[in-house]
Design an enzyme around this catalytic site. Structure first.
Site, PDB file in Angstrom:
ATOM      1  N   LYS A 139      -4.167  -8.799  -5.123  1.00 32.87           N
ATOM      2  CA  LYS A 139      -2.883  -8.290  -5.608  1.00 32.87           C
ATOM      3  C   LYS A 139      -2.591  -8.851  -7.002  1.00 32.87           C
ATOM      4  CE  LYS A 139      -1.081  -7.838  -0.920  1.00 32.87           C
ATOM      5  NZ  LYS A 139      -0.320  -8.442   0.175  1.00 32.87           N
ATOM      6  N   ASP A 155       8.089  -5.168  -0.429  1.00 34.14           N
ATOM      7  CA  ASP A 155       7.436  -4.658   0.787  1.00 34.14           C
ATOM      8  C   ASP A 155       8.347  -3.745   1.598  1.00 34.14           C
ATOM      9  OD1 ASP A 155       4.752  -5.331   1.049  1.00 34.14           O
ATOM     10  OD2 ASP A 155       5.221  -7.410   1.564  1.00 34.14           O
ATOM     11  N   GLN A 169       3.794 -13.179   1.462  1.00 33.76           N
ATOM     12  CA  GLN A 169       2.565 -12.827   2.177  1.00 33.76           C
ATOM     13  C   GLN A 169       2.648 -13.286   3.640  1.00 33.76           C
ATOM     14  OE1 GLN A 169      -0.129 -11.046   0.908  1.00 33.76           O
ATOM     15  NE2 GLN A 169      -0.907 -11.079   2.997  1.00 33.76           N
TER      16      GLN A 169
END
Ligand code: NAD
Length: 281
Positions: free
Chosen positions: A49, A116, A93
């Site tokens: 990422k 997200d 994460q």
């Protein structure tokens, strides 16, 4: 033989468009990634990422925290990033080490920086179809891959296998919002193969390798494989028996090279969109 839904190529196109857009921006989008602990898969995901974000000209900073980080330390970091005007997007994460409860920290992230789309405000906005600040990357990537390949969703019967908050549930809502008729299946579904066989579009997100066999799939159905697992040799596998299912499906995603690259592309798209929206607040 089924036509391949090439997520890698599709993601490449999307990323190249984002890069071109970022080149014209004076203030570059900035992504903060928080990694707690030393989960090996998470370390690889975060590295990818970070690499992609930098290639696009984003500002990307990864906060690597020790496995024994306290809840207070993680909370302080998230609250500081919420206030930081130079941070557009925050990614926590997952999974977190066991002593940290993910949902508690997801709810601390400013919904306007929640890249997200996991914050309850963004989930609620998704449910009510009222412009979430960001939509969960994997489900959004699945929809984009279908749309870029001109696969009609409206009016179709979609069966989604897997009901997690991160993939199955948001994906089902997105499909519903696009006028599909949606069936959600999961580990307690009886007669899974019969349910799956009614799908025009079958999407599997379980992590159970080779769960979806040829007899789960209607002739001419579109099959999307979200699952990722590893076999005894460490090779990445999807949920779908690709070779067999390819004989009956009209379209199919490979693993790797299907949904995975789309997820990263959507993370970058979400970061850019949050940056553009944040500029307006
Ligand atoms: P999860 O473990 O939270 O959920 C798995 C779901 O699958 C559950 O709802 C469970 O009920 C269902 N399930 C498990 N076994 C089943 C069975 N035998 N029959 C029917 N349903 C069954 O996982 P998740 O976070 O939703 O992820 C699902 C899979 O997708 C995992 O393999 C994960 O690695 C993968 N994933 C891939 C991407 C990507 O970018 N390709 C992104 C996120 C997740």
């Amino acid at each position: 033989m089924a036509e391949i839904l090439d997520g890698k190529a599709c993601a490449k196109e999307i990323l190249s468009d984002i890069k071109a857009q970022v080149e014209k921006m004076t203030r570059k989008p900035s992504l903060a990634v928080i990694l707690v602990g030393d989960d090996e898969a998470s370390k690889i995901y975060v590295k990818n990422k970070e690499k992609t974000a930098l290639e696009l000209g984003f500002k990307s900073k990864t906060y690597r925290l020790e496995k024994n980080t306290t809840a207070q330390e993680l909370k302080d970091l998230i609250l500081n990033l919420n206030l930081d005007v130079d941070t557009d997007a925050i990614l926590l994460q997952l999974p977190l080490p066991k002593h940290l409860k993910a949902q508690e920290f997801i709810e601390l992230i400013d919904p306007k920086k929640d890249v997200d789309g996991f914050h309850p405000i963004n989930c609620g906005k998704l449910l009510t179809d009222t412009n979430p600040y960001a939509i969960s990357c994997t489900p959004k990537g699945v929809i984009k891959l279908l749309e870029k390949n001109n696969i009609e969703i409206s009016g179709k019967h979609c069966v989604v296998i897997g009901r997690s908050n991160m993939v199955g549930k948001p994906l089902s809502i997105l499909l519903l919002n696009k006028n599909a008729t949606v069936t959600m299946a999961h580990s307690k579904t009886k007669n899974l193969s019969q349910t799956a066989k009614t799908a025009d579009i079958l999407i599997s997100a379980t992590g159970v390798s080779n769960l979806i066999k040829k007899d789960f799939v209607k002739e001419g159905a579109v099959v999307v494989d979200v699952g990722i697992s590893r076999d005894s040799e460490g090779k990445i596998k999807g949920d779908v028996d690709f070779l067999e299912v390819s004989k009956v499906a009209s379209h199919i995603t490979p693993v790797p090279g299907g949904v995975g690259p789309m997820t990263i592309a959507m993370l970058m798209e979400n970061t850019l969109e949050l940056c553009l929206k944040n500029a307006k607040f």
